[in-house]
Design an enzyme around this catalytic site. Structure first.
Site, PDB file in Angstrom:
ATOM      1  N   ASN A  88      36.612  42.502  31.236  1.00 44.65           N
ATOM      2  CA  ASN A  88      36.000  43.459  32.011  1.00 44.65           C
ATOM      3  C   ASN A  88      36.868  44.734  31.836  1.00 44.65           C
ATOM      4  OD1 ASN A  88      36.202  45.544  34.362  1.00 44.65           O
ATOM      5  ND2 ASN A  88      35.234  43.995  35.652  1.00 44.65           N
ATOM      6  N   ASP A 119      36.669  47.820  33.008  1.00 45.32           N
ATOM      7  CA  ASP A 119      36.813  48.898  34.080  1.00 45.32           C
ATOM      8  C   ASP A 119      38.115  49.896  33.859  1.00 45.32           C
ATOM      9  OD1 ASP A 119      34.346  47.932  35.009  1.00 45.32           O
ATOM     10  OD2 ASP A 119      35.059  47.190  36.853  1.00 45.32           O
ATOM     11  N   HIS A 120      39.382  49.143  33.781  1.00 42.65           N
ATOM     12  CA  HIS A 120      40.590  49.824  34.126  1.00 42.65           C
ATOM     13  C   HIS A 120      40.983  50.612  32.727  1.00 42.65           C
ATOM     14  CE1 HIS A 120      40.511  48.759  38.066  1.00 42.65           C
ATOM     15  NE2 HIS A 120      40.941  47.298  37.852  1.00 42.65           N
ATOM     16  N   ARG A 133      43.218  61.079  34.388  1.00 45.10           N
ATOM     17  CA  ARG A 133      43.404  62.453  33.763  1.00 45.10           C
ATOM     18  C   ARG A 133      42.070  63.291  33.614  1.00 45.10           C
ATOM     19  NH1 ARG A 133      48.200  64.172  31.803  1.00 45.10           N
ATOM     20  NH2 ARG A 133      49.910  63.394  32.809  1.00 45.10           N
ATOM     21  N   HIS A 138      31.851  47.473  35.968  1.00 48.71           N
ATOM     22  CA  HIS A 138      31.157  47.838  37.261  1.00 48.71           C
ATOM     23  C   HIS A 138      31.170  49.218  37.511  1.00 48.71           C
ATOM     24  CE1 HIS A 138      32.032  47.237  41.806  1.00 48.71           C
ATOM     25  NE2 HIS A 138      30.776  47.676  41.599  1.00 48.71           N
ATOM     26  N   ARG A 176      30.414  51.911  39.669  1.00 46.74           N
ATOM     27  CA  ARG A 176      30.642  52.085  41.218  1.00 46.74           C
ATOM     28  C   ARG A 176      29.899  52.917  41.718  1.00 46.74           C
ATOM     29  NH1 ARG A 176      35.078  48.707  43.332  1.00 46.74           N
ATOM     30  NH2 ARG A 176      34.525  49.525  45.126  1.00 46.74           N
ATOM     31  N   ARG A 196      34.412  55.892  40.422  1.00 44.73           N
ATOM     32  CA  ARG A 196      35.715  56.187  40.190  1.00 44.73           C
ATOM     33  C   ARG A 196      36.232  55.757  38.692  1.00 44.73           C
ATOM     34  NH1 ARG A 196      38.154  51.536  44.109  1.00 44.73           N
ATOM     35  NH2 ARG A 196      36.859  52.478  45.507  1.00 44.73           N
ATOM     36  N   HIS A 197      35.761  54.859  38.106  1.00 50.11           N
ATOM     37  CA  HIS A 197      36.107  54.631  36.962  1.00 50.11           C
ATOM     38  C   HIS A 197      35.103  54.771  35.898  1.00 50.11           C
ATOM     39  CE1 HIS A 197      35.037  50.655  38.341  1.00 50.11           C
ATOM     40  NE2 HIS A 197      36.325  50.226  39.067  1.00 50.11           N
ATOM     41  N   GLU A 224      28.174  44.902  36.648  1.00 51.43           N
ATOM     42  CA  GLU A 224      28.102  44.651  37.950  1.00 51.43           C
ATOM     43  C   GLU A 224      27.602  45.755  38.762  1.00 51.43           C
ATOM     44  OE1 GLU A 224      32.318  44.058  38.798  1.00 51.43           O
ATOM     45  OE2 GLU A 224      32.321  42.096  37.705  1.00 51.43           O
ATOM     46  N   THR A 232      39.615  47.290  45.135  1.00 53.63           N
ATOM     47  CA  THR A 232      39.094  46.405  44.340  1.00 53.63           C
ATOM     48  C   THR A 232      37.974  45.647  45.191  1.00 53.63           C
ATOM     49  OG1 THR A 232      38.972  44.816  42.552  1.00 53.63           O
ATOM     50  CG2 THR A 232      40.526  44.654  44.307  1.00 53.63           C
ATOM     51  N   THR A 233      37.031  44.973  44.612  1.00 52.82           N
ATOM     52  CA  THR A 233      36.135  44.170  45.278  1.00 52.82           C
ATOM     53  C   THR A 233      36.879  43.299  46.333  1.00 52.82           C
ATOM     54  OG1 THR A 233      34.523  44.358  43.495  1.00 52.82           O
ATOM     55  CG2 THR A 233      33.933  42.957  45.158  1.00 52.82           C
ATOM     56  N   GLU A 289      28.452  33.995  40.708  1.00 53.12           N
ATOM     57  CA  GLU A 289      29.868  34.212  40.267  1.00 53.12           C
ATOM     58  C   GLU A 289      30.599  33.927  41.614  1.00 53.12           C
ATOM     59  OE1 GLU A 289      31.068  37.819  38.239  1.00 53.12           O
ATOM     60  OE2 GLU A 289      33.098  37.351  38.836  1.00 53.12           O
ATOM     61  N   HIS A 292      37.673  37.155  39.546  1.00 48.08           N
ATOM     62  CA  HIS A 292      38.527  38.251  40.048  1.00 48.08           C
ATOM     63  C   HIS A 292      39.883  37.442  40.517  1.00 48.08           C
ATOM     64  CE1 HIS A 292      39.533  41.149  43.118  1.00 48.08           C
ATOM     65  NE2 HIS A 292      38.255  41.635  42.796  1.00 48.08           N
ATOM     66  N   GLY A 302      39.424  41.120  34.051  1.00 47.29           N
ATOM     67  CA  GLY A 302      39.843  42.477  33.865  1.00 47.29           C
ATOM     68  C   GLY A 302      41.130  42.822  33.661  1.00 47.29           C
ATOM     69  N   HIS A 303      41.795  43.163  34.945  1.00 42.66           N
ATOM     70  CA  HIS A 303      42.695  43.774  35.167  1.00 42.66           C
ATOM     71  C   HIS A 303      44.057  42.930  34.295  1.00 42.66           C
ATOM     72  CE1 HIS A 303      46.682  44.691  37.360  1.00 42.66           C
ATOM     73  NE2 HIS A 303      46.073  46.015  37.493  1.00 42.66           N
TER      74      HIS A 303
END
Ligand code: PXP
Length: 246
Positions: free
Chosen positions: A6, A8-9, A17, A42, A44, A48-49, A69, A99-100, A151, A191, A213-214
């Protein structure tokens, strides 16, 4: 065992920025070179990302598969139908959450909305997965409502602070995975998974896919995305080999 990364981050850093770097599309290509079987993002509602541009370009660029997602929001579901991702994973979404925070509530009050989104996504050709807590009732409903996969939310396992707590959460995941498989569902997990806690999860025989992801994006800041994914790939494959050899 499919390892989906993932990204996303990577987009989170870019959006801090509101510029054009780092690019999650570039990260996805490097993740594939490191051994990812698929890329997860994801989109959203609050963007946001990940942005629409990212999903469009990922769809055109990656050589593996895209797992999108999304919530049941009509506009996002419509976008997903245009993109026809290989897999669509429906997740709950709250504006204020970092986060979710938990699995989808599969209840009579949410049935129409969720099954409506599932049908529209399946019509567009996507496999449909539901992100749910490892609870028997939710798993049974996911099967009744026609999901291809579930999932199972590993957040409680990841957040457990004692050995007993972790073992109890693993047991919930193990029995959830068995129940889902018995009902003909494919079993994914995700997750809060990290280099340290992923092995017992991927050693659950019914688990076929993890989405991470993270932890991987965090390591990639120091090691680069390709190496960060390669290390995760090795841990996952080793745990899976242990299962085969047992
Ligand atoms: N699976 C789902 C359904 C998620 O919402 C997320 C977070 O976006 C993940 C997996 C990945 O979680 P993490 O970033 O903690 O690895």
């Amino acid at each position: 065992m499919r390892l989906y990364i993932n990204v996303d981050h990577v987009a989170t850093v870019r959006e801090a920025r509101q510029t054009d770097e780092p690019d999650p599309v570039r990260a996805a290509v490097l993740a594939e070179l490191g051994g990812a079987d698929g890329i997860t993002v994801h989109l959203r509602e609050d963007r946001r990302h990940v942005q629409e541009r990212d999903v469009r370009l990922l769809d055109e660029t990656i050589r593996t598969v895209l797992n999108l997602e999304l919530s049941t929001d009509e506009e996002v579901v419509e976008l997903a139908r245009e993109w026809e991702p290989y897999q669509a994973t429906l997740v709950p979404e709250r504006r204020q959450e970092v986060t979710t925070e938990g699995g989808m509530a599969l209840e009579s009050g949410t049935r129409e909305r969720i099954t409506g989104a599932m049908e529209r996504l399946a019509d567009a050709g996507s496999r449909v997965a539901l992100f749910i807590d490892p609870e028997e009732e939710a798993i049974r409903r996911a099967a009744d409502w026609g999901a291809d996969a579930v999932e199972l939310h590993t957040g409680e396992y990841a957040n457990a602070t004692s050995d007993e707590g972790r073992e109890a959460e693993l047991d919930r995941l193990r029995s959830g995975a068995r129940a889902a498989r018995d009902l003909g569902l494919d079993v994914h997990m995700g997750h809060g998974l990290t280099y340290e806690n992923v092995a017992p999860v991927v050693a659950i025989p019914e688990c076929e896919e993890v989405s991470i992801g993270h932890s991987v994006v965090s390591r990639s800041v120091f090691e680069g995305m390709e190496d960060a994914v390669r290390t995760m790939r090795e841990i996952v494959d080793r745990a899976r080999r242990g299962l085969r050899d047992a």
